[in-house]
Design an enzyme around this catalytic site. Structure first.
Site, short mmCIF file in Angstrom:
data_model
loop_
_atom_site.label_atom_id
_atom_site.label_comp_id
_atom_site.label_asym_id
_atom_site.label_seq_id
_atom_site.Cartn_x
_atom_site.Cartn_y
_atom_site.Cartn_z
N SER A 132 -1.67 7.46 -8.37
CA SER A 132 -2.03 6.47 -9.39
C SER A 132 -1.69 5.08 -8.88
O SER A 132 -0.89 4.92 -7.95
CB SER A 132 -1.27 6.73 -10.69
N HIS A 133 -2.27 4.05 -9.50
CA HIS A 133 -1.90 2.67 -9.21
C HIS A 133 -0.48 2.37 -9.62
O HIS A 133 0.11 1.38 -9.21
CB HIS A 133 -2.81 1.72 -9.98
N SER A 134 0.05 3.20 -10.50
CA SER A 134 1.34 2.90 -11.13
C SER A 134 2.31 4.04 -10.88
O SER A 134 1.98 5.21 -11.12
CB SER A 134 1.11 2.69 -12.62
N LEU A 190 -8.07 5.54 -10.00
CA LEU A 190 -9.28 4.74 -9.84
C LEU A 190 -9.15 3.71 -8.72
O LEU A 190 -8.07 3.53 -8.15
CB LEU A 190 -9.65 4.05 -11.17
#
Lengths: 136, 205
Positions: free
Chosen positions: A13-15, A75
């Site tokens: 994930s981006h996070s 994403l």
């Protein structure tokens, strides 16, 4: 089946908190004791929002039991980073595969299936099928 | 002929241009993206400069594959894998020849641009870096100056386009009227070729 080699799951994930929380959620919902190996690779190496090849490669190595590794991504750069690692590099273990699946539902489906001893193709199919759970 | 030192100068000139223009890239990205393109590119190309200094690769192809690998691992945003794939694939296409012609570079960069298009699933007119790179590759065998002008024109021509890829595509029609930051940075990369060639090196090899 638990003595068989299990497919490993990597959540990109981006996070960092998102990746870790989804891993936690999937472990909780897969329940019933030990699950297949799952690792979170969220955020940049410095802890910011983004994606890190180092974190992804380390997570994949950590869950690789020789039965393949399913990478589930959220994403943007998470998708592109994993694709470019698979296309060109040698940082990912043999049998690593990007799975086309919704992040949360796909992670749960993949971990349940991998924990039940499913092979990489079965894990991938279960994660991708999660796109079909209609909610409204 | 273009030797290894030319490719090191190309990367150094790109790093300098990205550093100089980082604020502008971030402003463009603030309009239709997440306002990190300038800082991401600056961090990526600073890492490229560092590693080229340390490892001193011995062939043009090796300069670009090393640079590409470091962009992928240090940028953190989508431009990392995109620019990383561009340079890595271009470097692979150059093989281990100690010198290459500008026609060979044009052909190799064409392969790199095709790999970027495949990775991002984008095509000409989607308001992406490809809109600067594709017209540049077409004229690159002629002169680097022409390629720089074509890339700049391509980047400017993204202003009226509707974004179809990446974060900007979520904005739909509101992406119209802004230059694509990826096309702007791609024009810097192409422009740096002319700089690396020097005042007399803009022509064909």
């Amino acid at each position: 089946m638990s003595e068989e080699k299990q497919v490993g799951i990597v959540l990109v994930s981006h996070s960092r908190p998102v990746a870790e929380a989804v891993a936690e959620l999937a472990r909780g919902l897969a329940a019933g004791g030990a699950t297949a190996p799952v690792a979170a690779a969220g955020g940049t190496s410095a802890g910011g929002l983004g994606t890190s090849t180092e974190l992804i490669a380390a997570a994949a190595r950590a869950v690789d039991r020789g039965a393949g590794v399913a990478l589930i991504v959220d994403l943007g750069s998470a998708v592109l980073t994993v694709k470019s690692m698979l296309a060109e590099g040698d940082e990912l273990p043999e049998g690593a595969r990007l799975v086309d699946a919704p992040f949360v539902e796909g992670a749960v489906a993949a971990l349940v299936t991998a924990s039940a001893g499913g092979d990489l193709g079965t894990v991938e199919a279960a994660a991708t099928d999660a796109y079909d759970y209609r909610k409204a | 002929m273009l030797d290894t030192d030319f490719f090191r100068r190309w990367m150094a000139a790109t790093a300098a241009a990205v550093d100089r223009e980082a604020d502008r890239l971030t402003e463009l990205d603030a309009a239709i993206g997440d306002a990190d393109h300038g800082s991401n590119m600056r961090r990526g190309f600073a890492a490229v400069s560092d590693v080229l200094e340390k490892e001193a690769p011995a062939a043009p192809g090796a300069v670009l594959t090393l640079a590409g690998r470091h962009l992928i691992s240090t940028v953190g945003g989508a431009s990392g894998p995109l620019y990383g794939t561009l340079l890595r694939r271009t470097g692979k296409a150059l093989g281990d020849a100690p010198e290459v012609t500008s026609d060979q570079l044009a052909e190799a960069l064409g392969a790199g641009v095709a790999a970027v298009a495949q990775l991002g699933g984008a095509q000409a007119g989607d308001k992406t870096m490809l809109d600067a790179l594709l017209p540049a590759v077409e004229v690159l065998g002629g002169s680097f100056g022409e390629a720089r002008d074509a890339a700049l024109a391509g980047a400017l021509a993204t202003v009226p386009l509707l974004a179809r890829k990446g974060r900007a595509s979520y904005l739909g029609e509101r992406s119209i009227g802004h230059q694509d930051p990826g096309a702007a940075s791609a024009a810097l990369l192409v422009g740096a070729l002319a700089e690396a060639a020097g005042p007399n090196g803009g022509g064909g090899a």
